[in-house]
Design a protein around this motif. Structure first.
Motif, PDB file in Angstrom:
ATOM      1  N   ASN A   1       0.811  -1.223   0.000  1.00 45.65           N
ATOM      2  CA  ASN A   1       0.000   0.000   0.000  1.00 45.65           C
ATOM      3  C   ASN A   1       0.844   1.272   0.000  1.00 45.65           C
ATOM      4  N   THR A   2       2.108   1.134  -0.378  1.00 45.55           N
ATOM      5  CA  THR A   2       2.947   2.321  -0.573  1.00 45.55           C
ATOM      6  C   THR A   2       3.389   2.299  -2.034  1.00 45.55           C
ATOM      7  N   TRP A   3       3.121   3.355  -2.751  1.00 45.78           N
ATOM      8  CA  TRP A   3       3.469   3.413  -4.179  1.00 45.78           C
ATOM      9  C   TRP A   3       4.451   4.547  -4.408  1.00 45.78           C
ATOM     10  N   VAL A   4       5.450   4.278  -5.244  1.00 39.04           N
ATOM     11  CA  VAL A   4       6.408   5.345  -5.554  1.00 39.04           C
ATOM     12  C   VAL A   4       6.409   5.636  -7.051  1.00 39.04           C
ATOM     13  N   PHE A   5       6.220   6.882  -7.389  1.00 37.44           N
ATOM     14  CA  PHE A   5       6.293   7.331  -8.779  1.00 37.44           C
ATOM     15  C   PHE A   5       7.500   8.258  -8.880  1.00 37.44           C
ATOM     16  N   VAL A   6       8.417   7.937  -9.767  1.00 33.36           N
ATOM     17  CA  VAL A   6       9.640   8.744  -9.879  1.00 33.36           C
ATOM     18  C   VAL A   6       9.669   9.491 -11.209  1.00 33.36           C
ATOM     19  N   GLY A   7       9.988  10.779 -11.143  1.00 31.76           N
ATOM     20  CA  GLY A   7      10.063  11.613 -12.362  1.00 31.76           C
ATOM     21  C   GLY A   7       8.795  12.434 -12.520  1.00 31.76           C
ATOM     22  N   GLN A   8       8.928  13.541 -13.263  1.00 33.94           N
ATOM     23  CA  GLN A   8       7.800  14.462 -13.457  1.00 33.94           C
ATOM     24  C   GLN A   8       6.590  13.751 -14.059  1.00 33.94           C
ATOM     25  N   THR A   9       6.834  12.987 -15.120  1.00 34.43           N
ATOM     26  CA  THR A   9       5.730  12.346 -15.824  1.00 34.43           C
ATOM     27  C   THR A   9       5.021  11.345 -14.934  1.00 34.43           C
ATOM     28  N   GLU A  10       5.822  10.531 -14.225  1.00 33.93           N
ATOM     29  CA  GLU A  10       5.239   9.522 -13.340  1.00 33.93           C
ATOM     30  C   GLU A  10       4.476  10.180 -12.187  1.00 33.93           C
ATOM     31  N   ALA A  11       5.099  11.215 -11.592  1.00 40.39           N
ATOM     32  CA  ALA A  11       4.466  11.886 -10.450  1.00 40.39           C
ATOM     33  C   ALA A  11       3.121  12.491 -10.855  1.00 40.39           C
ATOM     34  N   HIS A  12       3.044  12.897 -12.114  1.00 40.54           N
ATOM     35  CA  HIS A  12       1.795  13.496 -12.581  1.00 40.54           C
ATOM     36  C   HIS A  12       0.648  12.489 -12.647  1.00 40.54           C
ATOM     37  N   ARG A  13       0.977  11.208 -12.642  1.00 36.92           N
ATOM     38  CA  ARG A  13      -0.096  10.201 -12.663  1.00 36.92           C
ATOM     39  C   ARG A  13      -0.960  10.364 -11.422  1.00 36.92           C
ATOM     40  N   MET A  14      -0.322  10.604 -10.273  1.00 39.68           N
ATOM     41  CA  MET A  14      -1.091  10.769  -9.044  1.00 39.68           C
ATOM     42  C   MET A  14      -1.743  12.149  -8.994  1.00 39.68           C
ATOM     43  N   ARG A  15      -1.033  13.176  -9.504  1.00 35.52           N
ATOM     44  CA  ARG A  15      -1.639  14.520  -9.555  1.00 35.52           C
ATOM     45  C   ARG A  15      -2.884  14.499 -10.442  1.00 35.52           C
ATOM     46  N   ASN A  16      -2.800  13.748 -11.549  1.00 35.86           N
ATOM     47  CA  ASN A  16      -3.954  13.659 -12.454  1.00 35.86           C
ATOM     48  C   ASN A  16      -5.145  13.003 -11.761  1.00 35.86           C
ATOM     49  N   PHE A  17      -4.849  11.997 -10.938  1.00 33.66           N
ATOM     50  CA  PHE A  17      -5.938  11.342 -10.205  1.00 33.66           C
ATOM     51  C   PHE A  17      -6.567  12.329  -9.229  1.00 33.66           C
ATOM     52  N   ARG A  18      -5.738  13.084  -8.543  1.00 28.09           N
ATOM     53  CA  ARG A  18      -6.216  14.087  -7.577  1.00 28.09           C
ATOM     54  C   ARG A  18      -7.092  15.118  -8.307  1.00 28.09           C
ATOM     55  N   HIS A  19      -6.654  15.490  -9.509  1.00 24.63           N
ATOM     56  CA  HIS A  19      -7.417  16.471 -10.290  1.00 24.63           C
ATOM     57  C   HIS A  19      -8.764  15.894 -10.727  1.00 24.63           C
ATOM     58  N   ALA A  20      -8.792  14.566 -10.930  1.00 24.60           N
ATOM     59  CA  ALA A  20     -10.022  13.917 -11.406  1.00 24.60           C
ATOM     60  C   ALA A  20     -11.136  13.948 -10.359  1.00 24.60           C
ATOM     61  N   VAL A  21     -10.763  14.129  -9.090  1.00 25.04           N
ATOM     62  CA  VAL A  21     -11.778  14.097  -8.019  1.00 25.04           C
ATOM     63  C   VAL A  21     -12.795  15.229  -8.195  1.00 25.04           C
ATOM     64  N   PRO A  22     -12.369  16.512  -8.160  1.00 23.99           N
ATOM     65  CA  PRO A  22     -13.374  17.568  -8.363  1.00 23.99           C
ATOM     66  C   PRO A  22     -13.992  17.530  -9.753  1.00 23.99           C
ATOM     67  N   GLU A  23     -13.185  17.081 -10.730  1.00 21.69           N
ATOM     68  CA  GLU A  23     -13.679  17.001 -12.114  1.00 21.69           C
ATOM     69  C   GLU A  23     -14.878  16.044 -12.196  1.00 21.69           C
ATOM     70  N   ALA A  24     -14.757  14.896 -11.507  1.00 21.62           N
ATOM     71  CA  ALA A  24     -15.829  13.897 -11.513  1.00 21.62           C
ATOM     72  C   ALA A  24     -17.083  14.460 -10.849  1.00 21.62           C
ATOM     73  N   ILE A  25     -16.869  15.165  -9.735  1.00 23.80           N
ATOM     74  CA  ILE A  25     -18.022  15.713  -9.007  1.00 23.80           C
ATOM     75  C   ILE A  25     -18.699  16.798  -9.845  1.00 23.80           C
ATOM     76  N   ASN A  26     -17.887  17.667 -10.452  1.00 20.80           N
ATOM     77  CA  ASN A  26     -18.447  18.720 -11.318  1.00 20.80           C
ATOM     78  C   ASN A  26     -19.262  18.111 -12.452  1.00 20.80           C
ATOM     79  N   GLN A  27     -18.727  17.024 -13.020  1.00 25.47           N
ATOM     80  CA  GLN A  27     -19.412  16.354 -14.127  1.00 25.47           C
ATOM     81  C   GLN A  27     -20.773  15.828 -13.673  1.00 25.47           C
TER      82      GLN A  27
END
Lengths: 257, 403
Positions: free
Chosen positions: B302-328
């Motif tokens: 249950n610990t995940w590591v994303f290394v590098g800008q592109t990889e780190a953005h995978r989790m940022r994108n998920f975080r961004h999807a939260v309000p996006e989903a609710i708005n939708q």
């Protein structure tokens, strides 16, 4: 089972830019990542290791910064990593790349299974795995989504477009991992930190059995990129209307012209 | 002449009556100034004729500030001075940007500029929505994910140029003074942004929890013993509760940016920690986080590591999807507007706020996606569709309970 996974460092997909003057891909060491198809190849190898005793070796060819993709593999669960790092290997095309990889695999004593990603984000020829199999004289299978071992036979499940094929083939073999069916695992914090302490072994031309430079890098590459350009679209689109029969006739007459 | 720019608000411009808050307003006209001269004309006319104005950027705000309440809309999405978007002051590491430039355009311009440079620079303000305009980000005092380290808007902006309601060009370095002008109807035209060096490495470490209490304990311990060194910094600590995770997950299939593996159903909370710095510094911080995770009995898987800008953005994108989903969802159900709480309290124990919020949600039988900076804490609680019985009065009452 002894497994080798060939991986590559490529420019990040969202950071692919062409130098229009030079006609080449703009590469920057800051914006690189592991080739996405190679992560699926690693996942295929790890799924084998999840079920049976297996060792996974990751190899890549590239500059020192390519250590990062090897560490990515180690963090996911690979056991050893080799970096083919020599100026003599620079500028390799499909032939020279597959030759260098094959020489490395032979030098490491051969493997029961070699897994590659289906394509690379930068070159995208998709030919290295087949060329590698030919150089090694191993059998080759594409789009494999699962592998198990039955004695000296590899039991493979192949993901064809419309069907799933199951078959057995004797070891050794080179395969490409099926795309978009193997969701790759994410490295855990513990394994990521452990991977940073693991030693990456560097290999140079001197380590190879065949030492003649003519087989490696630019010298061993018959392919020359003369020019890369975005094709200019000369024709304008034309919208045709009519029944399906009429439209089919129009297309046929257009092709005949 | 103002009349040259003014467009009557027909059905074609319907999209400009709402933003991501899903509130819907009304207006008589809209204009799209392309440069300062046009904007001055517009401001002077509106002031002379006492017409109400609403300033719009990328329409990505969730506070409803871009929703018009009559009068004229000034939309700045074309305010890019005819394509001349960005000027760089290499010496001072400042990027002078026109207000209609989006975060995505700025990122691309800086990427191209520094692609071959030894050290690259970036603007660290990142409210996760890349279509947000620079003017909008500044005007709304947006709080980026990595503001924890890089600072808020006032710290990441050197100075701002505006066209006042009287049509005068003014430059401000003080954020409070600027806010007063913006409140009166001034329009941001340009901003000088402080750039930061692109970190040598970026790690995003995510922790998945089977219960909220363990997540809260993790946050409390992290705040108490926040690992520090000179070579790396924790730049973001984001928390998401189970409703936030469910909504983020619901965007799979709609957005190809959601590339993180699916969670086990029993996962009830997620915290991600983003670290910027050099390899050695990041590894030192990661070691401390591993100790913390062991103390909280978080299983290794249950610990995940994303290394590098592109990889780190995978989790940022998920975080961004939260309000996006609710708005939708809010948009699909044609509800009046999105209802939410936005609470900031600088607490020694973040759990005090998060626990109280959780208790309120249970007590009031409300479904709410809680997400945001878990360390300050500074979080959103988006009430999900189905909780529309909540009146503004009730929401304010709940907010008071939490402050």
């Amino acid at each position: 089972m002894k497994i080798c996974v060939c991986i590559k460092q490529v420019p990040s997909s969202d950071k692919l830019r062409m130098d229009e003057k030079e006609g080449t891909l703009m590469r920057s060491e800051r914006n690189v990542c592991i080739n996405p198809s190679d992560v699926e190849a690693l996942e295929l190898a790890l799924r084998i290791k999840d079920k049976m005793k297996a060792s996974i070796t990751v190899i890549t060819m590239g500059p020192q910064s390519a250590e990062n993709v090897l560490r990515y593999g180690l963090a996911m669960g690979a056991d050893d990593a080799y970096l083919l790092n020599d100026n003599a290997f620079s500028g390799s095309d499909v032939l020279a790349t597959s030759f260098t990889l094959a020489e490395t695999i032979k030098m490491l004593g051969g493997f029961d299974l070699v897994i590659c990603g289906k394509r690379t984000l930068d070159g995208d020829t998709g030919l290295v795995p087949m060329a590698l199999a030919a150089q090694l004289e191993y059998s080759f299978y594409a789009d494999i989504k699962s592998i198990s071992l039955n004695g000296v036979y590899l039991c493979m499940v192949q993901n064809n477009e419309d069907e799933i094929l199951k078959f057995e083939t004797p070891i050794p073999s080179v395969v490409t991992a099926a795309e978009d069916v193997l969701t790759p695992r994410i490295a855990s914090l513990k394994s990521k930190l452990m991977s940073t302490r693991k030693k990456i072994q560097y290999l140079v031309l001197e380590n190879m059995k065949v030492k003649d430079r003519i087989h490696y890098g630019l010298k061993g590459s018959p392919t020359r990129v003369v020019e890369i350009y975005i094709p200019k679209i000369k024709s304008k689109e034309r919208i045709q209307t009519g029944t399906s029969r009429e439209l089919a006739d129009k297309i046929v007459s257009f092709i005949k012209k | 002449m103002f009349e040259d720019f003014r467009i009557a608000l027909t059905e074609k411009y319907d999209a400009y009556l709402s933003d991501e808050s899903k509130k819907r307003g009304h207006a008589d006209s809209i204009c799209f100034p392309k440069n300062k001269q046009e904007l001055i004309e517009i401001q002077k006319f509106l002031e002379r004729s006492k017409v109400k104005r609403t300033i719009q950027g990328g329409l990505t705000g969730i506070g409803g500030l871009a929703v018009p309440d009559g009068g004229c809309i000034i939309n700045l999405s074309f305010f890019k001075e005819n394509g001349k978007m960005i000027d760089l002051d290499e010496g001072k590491k400042l990027a002078c940007v026109y207000s209609g430039v989006t975060l995505k355009e700025l990122k691309e311009a800086l990427f191209q500029k520094y692609i071959k440079a030894k050290t690259a620079y970036f603007w660290a303000m990142d409210p996760t929505e890349e279509t947000a305009t620079i003017g909008g980000i500044i005007a709304t005092d947006a709080f980026g994910i990595s503001s924890l380290h890089y600072g808020d808007v006032s710290q990441q902006v050197e100075k701002v140029e505006i066209v006042s309601v009287e049509g005068e060009i003014k430059v401000f370095t003080e954020y409070r003074q600027l806010q007063k002008q913006l409140y009166n109807g001034a329009v941001i035209t340009r901003a000088w942004l402080n750039l930061a060096p692109v970190p040598e490495e970026v790690w995003n470490i995510s922790f998945l929890f089977y219960d909220d209490q363990t997540a809260f304990t993790f946050l409390d311990t992290l705040k108490k013993r926040i690992p520090k060194n000179t070579e790396a910094n924790i730049v973001a600590v984001e928390y998401m509760n189970d409703d936030a995770l469910v909504n983020g997950n619901s965007m799979r299939g709609f957005s190809d940016k959601i590339t993180i593996p699916e969670f086990e159903e029993s996962i009830k909370a997620l915290i991600f920690v983003e670290i910027h710095g050099n390899k050695k510094g990041i590894e030192d911080i990661a070691e401390t986080l591993l100790v913390l995770s062991d103390e909280c009995n978080i299983p290794e898987k249950n610990t995940w590591v994303f290394v590098g800008q592109t990889e780190a953005h995978r989790m940022r994108n998920f975080r961004h999807a939260v309000p996006e989903a609710i708005n939708q969802k809010i948009g699909e159900t044609h509800l009046a507007c999105k209802k939410y709480l936005h609470i900031k309290r600088n607490l020694e124990k973040p759990s005090e706020l998060l626990n109280s919020l959780k208790k309120i949600l249970v007590r009031e039988k409300i479904d709410g996606a809680v997400y945001g900076n878990g360390l300050i804490p500074y979080v959103y609680c988006d009430f999900l569709p189905g909780n529309q019985f909540l009146t503004e009065e009730k929401i304010n009452k709940l907010k008071k309970e939490l402050l």
